[in-house]
Every structure is written in structure tokens, then in C-alpha cells.
Motif scaffolding. Structure first.
Motif, short mmCIF file in Angstrom:
data_model
loop_
_atom_site.label_atom_id
_atom_site.label_comp_id
_atom_site.label_asym_id
_atom_site.label_seq_id
_atom_site.Cartn_x
_atom_site.Cartn_y
_atom_site.Cartn_z
N LEU A 86 38.98 51.31 43.57
CA LEU A 86 39.23 50.07 44.30
C LEU A 86 40.50 49.44 43.80
O LEU A 86 41.03 49.79 42.76
CB LEU A 86 38.03 49.12 44.20
CG LEU A 86 37.61 48.66 42.80
CD1 LEU A 86 38.29 47.34 42.47
CD2 LEU A 86 36.10 48.47 42.74
N SER A 87 41.00 48.48 44.57
CA SER A 87 42.23 47.77 44.21
C SER A 87 41.96 46.28 44.30
O SER A 87 41.11 45.83 45.07
CB SER A 87 43.37 48.15 45.15
OG SER A 87 43.62 49.53 45.12
N LEU A 88 42.74 45.52 43.51
CA LEU A 88 42.63 44.07 43.55
C LEU A 88 44.02 43.47 43.72
O LEU A 88 44.96 43.84 43.02
CB LEU A 88 42.02 43.53 42.25
CG LEU A 88 41.93 42.00 42.15
CD1 LEU A 88 40.80 41.48 43.04
CD2 LEU A 88 41.73 41.54 40.71
N VAL A 89 44.14 42.54 44.66
CA VAL A 89 45.32 41.70 44.76
C VAL A 89 44.88 40.33 44.25
O VAL A 89 44.08 39.65 44.91
CB VAL A 89 45.84 41.61 46.20
CG1 VAL A 89 47.06 40.68 46.27
CG2 VAL A 89 46.22 43.00 46.72
N PRO A 90 45.34 39.92 43.07
CA PRO A 90 44.81 38.70 42.46
C PRO A 90 45.29 37.44 43.15
O PRO A 90 46.49 37.20 43.27
CB PRO A 90 45.34 38.78 41.02
CG PRO A 90 46.57 39.61 41.12
CD PRO A 90 46.34 40.59 42.23
N PRO A 106 49.03 43.49 38.33
CA PRO A 106 50.22 42.62 38.35
C PRO A 106 49.86 41.19 38.74
O PRO A 106 48.91 40.95 39.50
CB PRO A 106 51.12 43.27 39.40
CG PRO A 106 50.69 44.69 39.45
CD PRO A 106 49.21 44.67 39.20
N ARG A 107 50.64 40.23 38.24
CA ARG A 107 50.40 38.83 38.53
C ARG A 107 50.92 38.43 39.91
O ARG A 107 50.35 37.55 40.55
CB ARG A 107 51.04 37.95 37.46
CG ARG A 107 50.44 38.15 36.08
CD ARG A 107 51.13 37.33 35.01
NE ARG A 107 50.55 37.58 33.70
CZ ARG A 107 49.49 36.94 33.22
NH1 ARG A 107 48.93 35.98 33.94
NH2 ARG A 107 49.01 37.22 32.03
N SER A 108 52.00 39.05 40.36
CA SER A 108 52.60 38.70 41.64
C SER A 108 51.80 39.29 42.79
O SER A 108 51.41 40.46 42.77
CB SER A 108 54.04 39.23 41.68
OG SER A 108 54.53 39.34 42.98
N ARG A 114 51.69 46.04 46.64
CA ARG A 114 52.41 47.32 46.65
C ARG A 114 51.74 48.33 45.72
O ARG A 114 51.69 49.53 46.02
CB ARG A 114 53.87 47.10 46.24
CG ARG A 114 54.70 46.39 47.29
CD ARG A 114 56.18 46.46 46.97
NE ARG A 114 56.52 45.67 45.79
CZ ARG A 114 56.87 44.39 45.82
NH1 ARG A 114 56.91 43.74 46.99
NH2 ARG A 114 57.17 43.74 44.71
N VAL A 115 51.20 47.84 44.60
CA VAL A 115 50.46 48.73 43.70
C VAL A 115 49.21 49.27 44.39
O VAL A 115 48.84 50.44 44.22
CB VAL A 115 50.09 48.00 42.40
CG1 VAL A 115 49.04 48.78 41.61
CG2 VAL A 115 51.33 47.81 41.54
N THR A 259 43.11 50.77 40.76
CA THR A 259 44.49 51.15 41.04
C THR A 259 45.44 50.23 40.30
O THR A 259 45.40 49.01 40.48
CB THR A 259 44.77 51.08 42.56
OG1 THR A 259 43.77 51.82 43.26
CG2 THR A 259 46.12 51.66 42.88
N LEU A 260 46.29 50.82 39.47
CA LEU A 260 47.20 50.06 38.62
C LEU A 260 48.62 50.61 38.78
O LEU A 260 48.82 51.69 39.35
CB LEU A 260 46.76 50.17 37.16
CG LEU A 260 45.41 49.54 36.81
CD1 LEU A 260 45.03 49.89 35.38
CD2 LEU A 260 45.44 48.04 37.00
N PRO A 261 49.63 49.87 38.28
CA PRO A 261 50.98 50.43 38.30
C PRO A 261 51.03 51.79 37.62
O PRO A 261 50.30 52.04 36.65
CB PRO A 261 51.78 49.38 37.50
CG PRO A 261 51.03 48.10 37.68
CD PRO A 261 49.58 48.50 37.72
N VAL A 262 51.86 52.67 38.12
CA VAL A 262 51.90 54.04 37.63
C VAL A 262 52.10 54.10 36.12
O VAL A 262 51.45 54.87 35.41
CB VAL A 262 53.01 54.84 38.35
CG1 VAL A 262 53.15 56.22 37.74
CG2 VAL A 262 52.72 54.93 39.83
#
Length: 265
Positions: A86-90, A106-108, A114-115, A259-262
Motif C-alpha cells: 500500500l501507499s500513503l500520501v500524508p 515523504p513530507r511533501s 509521485r512515490v 511504497t517508499l522512495p527508491v
């Protein structure tokens, strides 16, 4: 991640009410990069139903730590955490996103979106208790409530100063009478008060630190941690739980994927 992924974008109701502009930005980025179905649940039940009906779509949650925890807990309950990621957009106040940022999200808002499209999946450990509850980050026992700071202002600062001058500082939290076992090894017992206990999942095991009131800290590494004693509370992922008299936590190595930055995955 492929640009042609099918996404299920679940917008947490709190995020929608608190920061509609960030929600709009995240939806635009995600929809431009993948086939995205947008869900706008009005509450926890609709949130749960939307997640359960995701099919082959990869879930992307727009929200704070509580929304992330709710998603992981639901997937764990359905025994579907091992399937995909799963992915999170904070989206939320900074103090409501401490777990997400500690995990590497990421904070942004645009960067996190995009991540979600192009990042890499990292398998993360999970603490699971004997009531089937889950913990993503650190576990603290006893869980001492932390007061919420008000927005700063001149008047508020003056009142705080006056209160400090006319009243003594609050006393430290009392020591707890706890029995702590790590993989069956006794680290503390109820005849010796402790100031606190920290459990942190790292590398497939839990790092356990006990702080006795009148002795040096004790450290251990274990797969299972059991705490018992008079009614106690514990704090995990920003939530205060209890009182309980006994609870056992077990580390599940690599139990869920985020899902995190590469470079961080």
C-alpha cells in the motif's frame, strides 16, 4: 512501479475536511500517472468497504497516521497484508504524521504522490498483540498522556508564564509495577518499579528496553514480549490504549509492504 498500475485512492474523511487543497493536488498527480479510482468514504465503515472491494487495484491512502494504521489493521484482520503493498500520501497536522515520516514517507504531498506511482516496496515489521491489534512504530509502557500544545499567541504565552509562577511544575509520572518477559526471560517483576518500557521492531525482532526506577536500563532482543501487572496503559502509533492487565506482542517480520522512495526502500 508501472505508470499503468490500477490504483484505488481512498481519501480519509479527516484529510478531506482538514486540507482539501492537498487532497486535490494528490488526486491530480495520481490520476495523471495511473488509472485511479477515487473513493471518498464518509466514515470508518465506508472506508473498510472501499478497501475490501479494491480487487486488483493497489490501495493508496490519502490521510494521516490513523488512516495508515486503520488500513494496515483492516488488511491484517482479513489476512491480506502479505498480498501486494500500500501507499500513503500524508495529509494532516505534523504531529499526526510522525509515524509515516519515521517510516520514510515523504513530507511533501506531490513528492509522496509521485512515490506512490514510481517508488519501491519495502517490507516492514509489525507488532501484533494477543487481541489481534497491530503496532507500526514504537510501543511505550506505561502510556503517559501527552498534552496537546495550543497554537502560540502572546496572550497564551502570558497565561502559561503566570501558571508556571503560581503553580509548581507537574510531578513526573509514577513508576509502574510491571512484569516484563522477553521470549520467556524475565526482565522486570512487580516487586521492582519501572519508569518505563520501550519495544521497537527492528530487523525481524523487537528491541526491548526496560528502565527500572533504581537500576540501570536493561536491554534484550526478542520475538515475543509479554507485559503484565496492575492495570496499565500503553502508547503506540499516537494512540493510548488500556487499561489492561496483560498483553503479549509478537514481531511479524516483513509482514507488510509500504511504497517508499527508491533510495529508502
Amino acid at each position: 512501479m508501472s505508470d499503468h498500475d490500477q490504483l484505488l485512492v481512498i481519501v480519509d474523511p479527516v484529510a478531506r475536511r482538514s486540507d482539501g487543497e492537498s487532497v486535490r493536488i494528490a488526486k491530480d498527480v495520481l490520476s495523471a500517472g495511473a488509472e485511479a479510482k477515487i473513493c471518498l468514504p464518509d466514515g470508518p465503515e465506508e472506508f473498510s468497504r472501499a478497501l475490501a472491494r479494491r480487487g486488483s487495484r493497489r490501495p493508496v491512502v490519502l490521510g494521516d497516521d490513523r488512516a495508515l494504521l486503520r488500513t494496515v489493521a483492516l488488511l491484517h484482520r482479513e489476512r491480506e497484508l502479505a498480498d501486494g503493498a500500500l501507499s500513503l500520501v500524508p495529509i494532516g497536522a505534523p504531529d499526526a504524521l510522525e509515524v509515516a515520516h519515521a517510516l520514510g514517507v515523504p513530507r511533501s504531498t506531490p513528492a509522496a504522490a509521485r512515490v506512490a506511482l514510481h517508488g519501491a516496496v519495502r517490507r516492514l515489521d509489525l507488532l501484533v498483540d494477543d487481541s489481534d491489534g497491530v503496532v507500526l512504530g514504537d510501543l511505550l509502557v506505561p502510556g503517559v498522556p501527552v498534552p496537546v500544545a495550543a497554537a502560540p499567541s502572546v496572550w497564551g504565552t502570558c497565561r502559561s508564564l503566570v501558571r508556571t509562577l503560581v503553580r509548581p511544575a507537574p510531578a513526573a509520572a509514577p513508576a509502574a509495577l510491571l512484569r516484563v518477559e522477553a521470549d520467556g526471560v524475565l526482565l522486570a517483576d512487580v516487586d521492582a518499579p519501572v519508569e518505563g518500557l520501550t519495544v521497537r521492531p527492528v530487523g525481524g525482532t523487537a528491541e526491548v528496553t526496560v528502565h527500572p526506577s533504581s537500576a540501570p536500563a536493561r536491554h534484550a532482543t526478542a520475538r515475543t514480549v509479554t507485559v503484565s501487572g496492575p492495570d496499565f496503559r500503553y502508547r503506540a502509533d499516537g494512540r493510548l490504549t488500556g487499561p489492561v492487565r496483560r498483553r503479549t506482542w509478537t514481531v511479524r517480520a516483513g509482514a507488510w509492504g509500504l511504497t517508499l522512495p527508491v533510495e529508502a526502500a
